[in-house]
Design an enzyme around this catalytic site. Structure first.
Site, PDB file in Angstrom:
ATOM      1  N   HIS A   9       2.081  18.778   6.945  1.00  0.00           N
ATOM      2  CA  HIS A   9       1.618  19.814   7.855  1.00  0.00           C
ATOM      3  C   HIS A   9       0.567  19.183   8.770  1.00  0.00           C
ATOM      4  O   HIS A   9      -0.363  18.519   8.298  1.00  0.00           O
ATOM      5  CB  HIS A   9       0.970  20.962   7.094  1.00  0.00           C
ATOM      6  CG  HIS A   9       1.901  21.703   6.184  1.00  0.00           C
ATOM      7  ND1 HIS A   9       2.258  21.219   4.949  1.00  0.00           N
ATOM      8  CD2 HIS A   9       2.548  22.892   6.351  1.00  0.00           C
ATOM      9  CE1 HIS A   9       3.079  22.092   4.372  1.00  0.00           C
ATOM     10  NE2 HIS A   9       3.269  23.109   5.198  1.00  0.00           N
ATOM     11  N   HIS A 170      -4.540  -6.170  -0.058  1.00  0.00           N
ATOM     12  CA  HIS A 170      -3.351  -5.484   0.454  1.00  0.00           C
ATOM     13  C   HIS A 170      -2.264  -5.582  -0.604  1.00  0.00           C
ATOM     14  O   HIS A 170      -2.518  -5.954  -1.753  1.00  0.00           O
ATOM     15  CB  HIS A 170      -2.918  -6.093   1.792  1.00  0.00           C
ATOM     16  CG  HIS A 170      -2.621  -7.557   1.721  1.00  0.00           C
ATOM     17  ND1 HIS A 170      -1.365  -8.059   1.523  1.00  0.00           N
ATOM     18  CD2 HIS A 170      -3.449  -8.635   1.790  1.00  0.00           C
ATOM     19  CE1 HIS A 170      -1.412  -9.384   1.495  1.00  0.00           C
ATOM     20  NE2 HIS A 170      -2.665  -9.763   1.655  1.00  0.00           N
TER      21      HIS A 170
END
Length: 325
Positions: A9, A170
């Site tokens: 949303h 990472h």
């Protein structure tokens, strides 16, 4: 490679996609699909189909949705029903979950395997302060802090990996290297990152389940290395952005023997003798000083790679620098 849809949303999906790129780097076959206030289910479904069609392959797709039962989830689920043997949907999308998914794509081509793998990361990423608000755990379920519960035990760090990587923490580190060397702590050693609250927080949040992540300046790492009273049993994985910080740490007394050279980003004034390593004259000179100090170099992005020859790489870099002088 498994395609990943971030469905939400509003623009949450775009924001978390940007955050993921800051930590893991830019990703291919990833798309953010947003449901805006003026749009309805059909609009979202059309955008979802368009995003999936943009992937190199639509056979394996993982959808990370913000809310179970919301329109992004529901419309994703209608497409999932047509591909339930291959695709997967996970709701409750958060940043630890996304980082784990990026890393998992390096090791598997199955969306459903990735979905199963990232659940713990998503759950472990939900924490609270003060810690007294945490509900008491029952039974024998291990907590994320179990393997660092001996903090304060007499002794010094055991250094299981010291790595130069301009991207720091990472996916390759959080998944492949962490699983190989099994640290209890990941320590980013950088003056610049220690001053940057945003980068520091993102790194701490990106730590894999069961591993503590810290960011410290070089001088503080030197002090920690000399402490033989509080870190017994602690297995440390050190991450450096550049060889200069490694040299400062070693000269200051951090007892490193081998440096894993994983990634050094290209910038103006540097040459790039291979795909992942770039050097200027200062870098080359610094590596030679590290070699004179007795350190060896392990040139690999991930544990499964064959080791590169650092002398050959440095010689090639020096030749390229000489050409542009």
């Amino acid at each position: 490679m498994v395609g990943i849809i971030l469905a939400s949303h509003g623009e949450f999906a775009k924001g978390i996609m940007q955050s993921g790129s800051m930590i893991f780097g830019e990703q291919e076959n990833v798309a953010a699909v947003t449901l805006m206030p003026s749009e309805g289910p059909d609009d979202f479904r059309a955008k979802l189909k368009e995003a999936i069609a943009s992937f190199d392959s639509q056979e394996e797709v993982l959808i990370l949705a913000d809310l179970w039962g919301g329109t992004p989830f529901n419309q994703s689920n209608t497409l999932f029903e047509e591909h339930k043997d291959k695709w997967a949907i996970v709701s409750g999308m958060n940043l630890p979950m996304l980082i784990e998914a990026y890393g998992a794509r390096l090791a598997t081509e199955s969306a459903q395997e990735i979905a199963a793998q990232i659940l713990n990361s998503g759950r472990e990423g939900v924490k609270v302060k003060p810690e007294t608000l945490e509900p008491e755990t029952t039974g024998n379920t291990p907590s994320a802090s179990d393997n660092v519960s001996n903090a304060g035990t007499p002794g010094s760090f055991e250094y299981v990996l010291a790595r130069i990587d301009s991207r720091l923490l990472h996916g390759q580190v959080a998944t492949a290297w962490t699983k190989t060397v099994q640290p209890t702590r990941i320590i980013v050693v950088s003056d610049d990152v220690a001053k940057d609250k945003l980068r520091k927080n993102l790194i701490q949040q990106a730590a894999p389940p069961g591993v503590k992540a810290h960011v410290v300046p070089v001088d503080h790492m030197i002090k920690l290395a000399k402490d033989n009273q509080h870190f017994g049993g602690q297995r440390a994985l050190l991450l450096f952005e550049n060889p200069q910080d490694v040299l400062r740490a070693v000269e200051g007394g951090v007892p490193l023997k081998t440096i894993n050279v994983g990634s050094m980003a290209h910038s103006i004034g540097k040459v790039q003798p291979n795909k992942v390593l770039a050097f200027d004259q200062n870098d080359i000179d610094t590596f030679k000083k590290l070699e004179k100090a007795g350190l060896t170099f392990d040139v690999r992005k991930v544990p499964s790679d064959s080791k590169g020859n650092m002398d050959e790489i440095l010689n090639k870099a020096q030749q390229e620098l000489n050409k542009v002088k």
